[in-house]
Design a protein around this motif. Structure first.
Motif, short mmCIF file in Angstrom:
data_model
loop_
_atom_site.label_atom_id
_atom_site.label_comp_id
_atom_site.label_asym_id
_atom_site.label_seq_id
_atom_site.Cartn_x
_atom_site.Cartn_y
_atom_site.Cartn_z
N ILE A 1 -3.78 7.64 -6.62
CA ILE A 1 -3.65 9.00 -6.43
C ILE A 1 -4.24 9.53 -5.10
O ILE A 1 -5.30 9.14 -4.89
CB ILE A 1 -4.35 9.71 -7.68
N GLY A 2 -3.38 10.49 -4.55
CA GLY A 2 -3.93 10.78 -3.24
C GLY A 2 -3.13 11.55 -2.34
O GLY A 2 -1.94 11.71 -2.66
N GLY B 1 0.55 12.77 -4.01
CA GLY B 1 1.03 12.51 -5.21
C GLY B 1 0.49 11.35 -6.15
O GLY B 1 -0.81 10.92 -5.94
N ALA B 2 0.97 10.53 -6.99
CA ALA B 2 0.56 9.51 -7.52
C ALA B 2 1.54 8.48 -7.92
O ALA B 2 2.79 8.58 -7.89
CB ALA B 2 -0.08 10.04 -8.95
N GLU B 3 1.16 7.26 -7.85
CA GLU B 3 2.15 6.30 -8.23
C GLU B 3 1.28 5.16 -9.21
O GLU B 3 0.13 4.96 -9.31
CB GLU B 3 2.15 5.00 -6.93
N VAL B 4 2.06 4.59 -10.18
CA VAL B 4 1.57 3.58 -11.21
C VAL B 4 2.43 2.46 -11.19
O VAL B 4 3.59 2.66 -11.24
CB VAL B 4 1.90 4.51 -12.56
N THR C 1 5.48 13.18 -6.01
CA THR C 1 4.74 13.92 -4.95
C THR C 1 5.34 15.15 -4.93
O THR C 1 6.25 15.45 -5.50
CB THR C 1 4.87 12.89 -3.61
N ASN C 2 4.55 16.01 -4.09
CA ASN C 2 4.99 17.31 -4.06
C ASN C 2 5.89 17.36 -2.85
O ASN C 2 6.29 18.59 -2.67
CB ASN C 2 3.91 18.29 -3.85
#
Length: 428
Positions: free
Chosen positions: A156-157, A195-198, A212-213
């Motif tokens: 996240i960042g 945003g975030a990645e999994v 992401t935005n």
């Protein structure tokens, strides 16, 4: 901003002094689940996933990168009146510098922050981006979801988004040690969005989804549509396996998709600029067109991009390829346009520890330009490099780039540049 620059330099000096003092006791700069910025990070893509823990309290790893090039490249175009190019001679470019802070915060929890101390486009330090990475959930409860988390990573960042594999081999301002060449791809897919990645990785298979935005520059101001931004969806699916002592294979497919965004910077977000300085720029222009020599298809408000990357390494011989399609449009256009990119690089590494390499890359872009023209750009690069130590790389490159089918009203009409560059890189 000057005050910020002085503050960052002071922080860097204090951290380095503390680091030196700590190293007198125990020289250990290793972190869990970490891609090293030195030679150990070559041909590493996503940071490795390893459930073995060495956490023993908060640990701050201060690192940095420095790069300097000598450039001897000439450029030319059709030379039509009003579209003449600036002359480019031979000399050193501005030295660039990065500072990295990587912090083990808890068992399985890490933070990364990269600051550009010196870059082509900015004369003051500024933060490129960073993220918070979670490989264990023991901060909730020891052993919490450990069966799932042994294969899962969460990031996240406001960070470099994981679209494609080419961004792992590109030069990121001064961090050029993982790039066997001097220049990045012509269509240089790189952006930093919130945003975030999994990730889920198991038995060589890789899966990732992210959101992401869709914004490079963060603000809450509404655009002409009454929106403060949009959203981007990211996905990656692939396989990466060391099949035996000699053979490693990797194949990934990646997706970057937006509905509507106020401005997509997928191919123009790198504020550190292109590695080839002061080329293909209009004679009468003021300042430095820092993105010149790259190509942005200007799919500004709606874009779907797909990248496929094969990687094969057999002994010292390796191949890395890129096949990419970007489709979309600006909001004022009625029809979508398509840009295609193809690249292939062949590298041979040799020596006692593969400390020396030679290689070549061919890169082709075929696009429907925003001007309405069908244009092509091709580039050929040959390079050689020597890892003097695992932290020091000296490399040289000869490059030829041609612009085809650009109209008479374009500065790129019959454009071409060719010549040599030598680059020295330190990364630790």
């Amino acid at each position: 901003m000057r005050t910020l620059g002085k503050l960052l330099v002071m922080v860097f000096a204090v951290c380095m002094a503390g680091q030196v003092q700590a190293q007198q006791i125990n020289f250990n700069r290793n972190l869990d689940n970490f891609r090293y910025p030195d030679k150990r990070g070559v041909n590493v893509f996503e940071a490795p996933k390893d459930t073995l823990s060495t956490f023993d309290g908060v640990d701050v790893r201060v690192g940095g990168s420095f790069a300097l090039q000598y450039q001897a490249i000439e450029n030319e175009n059709a030379g039509l009146a009003g579209y003449e190019l600036k002359e480019a001679g031979s000399n050193f470019n501005l030295a660039t510098a990065n500072m990295d802070l990587d912090v083990a915060l808890y068992d399985g929890v890490r933070m990364h922050l990269r600051t550009y101390l010196s870059s082509r486009h900015h004369n003051e330090p500024y933060v490129k981006g960073g993220y918070f990475q979670v490989d264990k959930l023991d901060f909730i409860k020891e052993g919490f979801l450990e069966d799932l988390m042994q294969y899962t990573t969460i990031r996240i960042g406001h960070m470099e988004n994981n679209y494609g594999d080419a961004h792992f081999r590109r030069s990121d301002n001064a961090q050029a040690l993982h790039n066997p060449f001097v220049g990045n791809l012509i269509m240089d897919a790189f952006t930093t969005e919130v945003g975030a990645e999994v990730y889920y990785r198991r038995n060589g298979f890789i899966g990732m989804v992210g959101f992401t935005n869709g914004k490079l520059n963060q603000d809450v101001e509404e655009d002409e549509t009454g929106k403060t931004g949009g959203a981007s969806f990211l996905a990656k699916l692939g396989y990466d396996k060391q099949l035996n002592d000699d053979l490693r294979v990797r194949l990934t497919g990646s997706l970057y998709n937006t509905g509507y965004v106020s401005h997509s910077y997928l191919y123009s977000a790198d504020r550190a600029g292109a590695r080839y300085y002061d080329l293909m720029q209009a004679l009468e222009s003021e300042g430095d067109d820092f993105r010149a020599t790259r190509y942005d298809p200007s799919l500004m408000n709606n874009i779907t991009a797909v990248m496929i990357n094969p990687f094969v390494k057999y002994g010292g011989l390796e191949f890395f390829g890129t096949v990419e399609m970007a489709k979309g449009k600006a909001s004022f256009e009625t029809d979508e346009r398509t840009a295609m990119q193809y690249a292939g690089e062949l590298i041979y590494r040799f020596g006692a520890d593969e400390d020396i390499y030679v290689g070549g890359r061919y890169n082709l872009v075929d696009a429907e330009d925003i001007s309405g023209e069908d244009v092509t750009i091709d580039r050929f690069q040959i390079a050689a490099g020597w890892f003097m130590t695992r932290n020091i790389l000296l490399k040289a490159e000869y490059v030829v780039q041609n612009y085809n089918d650009f109209g008479a009203t374009s500065i790129l009409n019959e454009g071409k540049f060719d010549g040599a560059m030598v680059e020295a890189v330190i990364s630790f």
